[in-house]
Write a protein that holds these residues in place. Structure first.
Motif, PDB file in Angstrom:
ATOM      1  N   ALA A  69      43.452  23.500  30.619  1.00  0.00           N
ATOM      2  CA  ALA A  69      43.050  22.710  29.457  1.00  0.00           C
ATOM      3  C   ALA A  69      43.126  21.206  29.679  1.00  0.00           C
ATOM      4  O   ALA A  69      42.469  20.440  28.999  1.00  0.00           O
ATOM      5  N   THR A  70      43.934  20.771  30.590  1.00  0.00           N
ATOM      6  CA  THR A  70      44.088  19.339  30.799  1.00  0.00           C
ATOM      7  C   THR A  70      43.469  18.966  32.138  1.00  0.00           C
ATOM      8  O   THR A  70      43.065  19.830  32.899  1.00  0.00           O
ATOM      9  N   ASN A  71      43.416  17.698  32.414  1.00  0.00           N
ATOM     10  CA  ASN A  71      42.816  17.299  33.683  1.00  0.00           C
ATOM     11  C   ASN A  71      43.897  16.898  34.686  1.00  0.00           C
ATOM     12  O   ASN A  71      43.735  15.981  35.453  1.00  0.00           O
ATOM     13  N   GLN A  72      44.986  17.641  34.643  1.00  0.00           N
ATOM     14  CA  GLN A  72      46.095  17.317  35.551  1.00  0.00           C
ATOM     15  C   GLN A  72      45.805  17.798  36.988  1.00  0.00           C
ATOM     16  O   GLN A  72      44.820  18.481  37.227  1.00  0.00           O
ATOM     17  N   ASP A  73      46.699  17.452  37.898  1.00  0.00           N
ATOM     18  CA  ASP A  73      46.564  17.916  39.278  1.00  0.00           C
ATOM     19  C   ASP A  73      46.906  19.394  39.333  1.00  0.00           C
ATOM     20  O   ASP A  73      47.957  19.807  38.842  1.00  0.00           O
ATOM     21  N   VAL A  74      46.010  20.149  39.911  1.00  0.00           N
ATOM     22  CA  VAL A  74      46.232  21.591  39.986  1.00  0.00           C
ATOM     23  C   VAL A  74      45.976  22.103  41.407  1.00  0.00           C
ATOM     24  O   VAL A  74      45.337  21.432  42.222  1.00  0.00           O
ATOM     25  N   VAL A  75      46.499  23.281  41.642  1.00  0.00           N
ATOM     26  CA  VAL A  75      46.120  24.042  42.824  1.00  0.00           C
ATOM     27  C   VAL A  75      45.535  25.348  42.300  1.00  0.00           C
ATOM     28  O   VAL A  75      45.911  25.805  41.217  1.00  0.00           O
ATOM     29  N   GLY A  76      44.611  25.898  43.030  1.00  0.00           N
ATOM     30  CA  GLY A  76      43.985  27.111  42.527  1.00  0.00           C
ATOM     31  C   GLY A  76      43.429  27.967  43.639  1.00  0.00           C
ATOM     32  O   GLY A  76      43.236  27.510  44.767  1.00  0.00           O
ATOM     33  N   THR A  77      43.221  29.230  43.293  1.00  0.00           N
ATOM     34  CA  THR A  77      42.521  30.114  44.223  1.00  0.00           C
ATOM     35  C   THR A  77      41.337  30.718  43.484  1.00  0.00           C
ATOM     36  O   THR A  77      41.448  31.111  42.327  1.00  0.00           O
ATOM     37  N   LEU A  78      40.228  30.752  44.171  1.00  0.00           N
ATOM     38  CA  LEU A  78      39.051  31.425  43.637  1.00  0.00           C
ATOM     39  C   LEU A  78      38.768  32.612  44.545  1.00  0.00           C
ATOM     40  O   LEU A  78      38.565  32.441  45.749  1.00  0.00           O
ATOM     41  N   THR A  79      38.822  33.789  43.968  1.00  0.00           N
ATOM     42  CA  THR A  79      38.553  35.017  44.721  1.00  0.00           C
ATOM     43  C   THR A  79      37.179  35.522  44.304  1.00  0.00           C
ATOM     44  O   THR A  79      36.903  35.644  43.115  1.00  0.00           O
ATOM     45  N   MET A  80      36.336  35.762  45.290  1.00  0.00           N
ATOM     46  CA  MET A  80      34.974  36.215  44.981  1.00  0.00           C
ATOM     47  C   MET A  80      34.583  37.391  45.859  1.00  0.00           C
ATOM     48  O   MET A  80      34.916  37.437  47.042  1.00  0.00           O
ATOM     49  N   VAL A  81      33.861  38.319  45.251  1.00  0.00           N
ATOM     50  CA  VAL A  81      33.208  39.374  46.023  1.00  0.00           C
ATOM     51  C   VAL A  81      31.713  39.139  45.847  1.00  0.00           C
ATOM     52  O   VAL A  81      31.250  38.961  44.720  1.00  0.00           O
ATOM     53  N   PHE A  82      31.004  39.070  46.952  1.00  0.00           N
ATOM     54  CA  PHE A  82      29.558  38.840  46.844  1.00  0.00           C
ATOM     55  C   PHE A  82      28.795  39.625  47.892  1.00  0.00           C
ATOM     56  O   PHE A  82      29.362  40.109  48.873  1.00  0.00           O
ATOM     57  N   ASN A  83      27.506  39.736  47.608  1.00  0.00           N
ATOM     58  CA  ASN A  83      26.619  40.480  48.481  1.00  0.00           C
ATOM     59  C   ASN A  83      25.903  39.484  49.388  1.00  0.00           C
ATOM     60  O   ASN A  83      25.110  38.682  48.910  1.00  0.00           O
ATOM     61  N   HIS A  84      26.192  39.533  50.665  1.00  0.00           N
ATOM     62  CA  HIS A  84      25.617  38.513  51.557  1.00  0.00           C
ATOM     63  C   HIS A  84      24.137  38.756  51.845  1.00  0.00           C
ATOM     64  O   HIS A  84      23.484  37.939  52.463  1.00  0.00           O
ATOM     65  N   ASP A  85      23.605  39.919  51.398  1.00  0.00           N
ATOM     66  CA  ASP A  85      22.180  40.188  51.589  1.00  0.00           C
ATOM     67  C   ASP A  85      21.312  39.305  50.696  1.00  0.00           C
ATOM     68  O   ASP A  85      20.141  39.105  50.977  1.00  0.00           O
ATOM     69  N   LYS A  86      21.935  38.829  49.582  1.00  0.00           N
ATOM     70  CA  LYS A  86      21.182  37.924  48.702  1.00  0.00           C
ATOM     71  C   LYS A  86      20.778  36.702  49.515  1.00  0.00           C
ATOM     72  O   LYS A  86      21.604  36.118  50.231  1.00  0.00           O
ATOM     73  N   ARG A  87      19.536  36.324  49.350  1.00  0.00           N
ATOM     74  CA  ARG A  87      18.958  35.278  50.185  1.00  0.00           C
ATOM     75  C   ARG A  87      19.788  33.994  50.222  1.00  0.00           C
ATOM     76  O   ARG A  87      20.022  33.376  49.189  1.00  0.00           O
ATOM     77  N   ASN A  88      20.243  33.639  51.388  1.00  0.00           N
ATOM     78  CA  ASN A  88      20.954  32.368  51.603  1.00  0.00           C
ATOM     79  C   ASN A  88      22.245  32.211  50.818  1.00  0.00           C
ATOM     80  O   ASN A  88      22.756  31.109  50.712  1.00  0.00           O
TER      81      ASN A  88
END
Ligand code: NI
Length: 134
Positions: free
Chosen positions: A49-68
């Motif tokens: 909610a605030t614009n403080q200093d943060v650390v984060g992790t983004l975990t993603m599963v994706f299909n690499h067949d999608k173009r580029n």
């Protein structure tokens, strides 16, 4: 600090699920678990909610067949040097990849980067975890 007690009512099914989770995790009792849930939730909300200093992790599963897609994701990560401090890519099977990206910076910039990456076409699942740096 003084502790206060309060009552919480919930459906039996939810309470059974909660108790099962609590015992699996090894919490001593419900109070300890609920304190942990609340602290965790508030820390995440505050960081988001605030614009403080943060650390984060983004975990993603994706299909690499999608173009580029893999290339697009990498290009986005390069667009703000210093924001993405590390990433790990795992080939799950013939088509799908898991990528975990570690971010550090102002909450707003981190969220914008995470939103851009996770809304790219071909990303199947994503979850951002933000924590205050201090
Ligand atoms: Ni891959």
């Amino acid at each position: 600090m003084k502790s206060s007690r309060f009552g919480v009512s919930m459906k039996e099914g939810l309470l059974t699920e909660l108790d099962s989770y609590i015992s699996q995790k090894g919490y001593a009792n419900r109070s300890e678990a609920i304190r942990d849930f609340i602290r965790d939730h508030l820390a995440h909300e505050k960081a988001a909610a605030t614009n403080q200093d943060v650390v984060g992790t983004l975990t993603m599963v994706f299909n690499h067949d999608k173009r580029n897609l893999a290339e697009k994701l990498t290009t986005h990560q390069h667009s703000e040097p210093g924001l993405v401090i590390s990433s790990t890519h795992i080939h799950l099977d013939k088509h799908d990849c898991l990528e975990v990206i570690i971010l550090k910076g102002k909450a707003k910039a981190v969220r914008t980067m995470a939103d851009t990456l996770s809304t790219a076409r071909g990303v199947l699942h994503s979850k951002l975890i933000l924590l205050p740096q201090k």
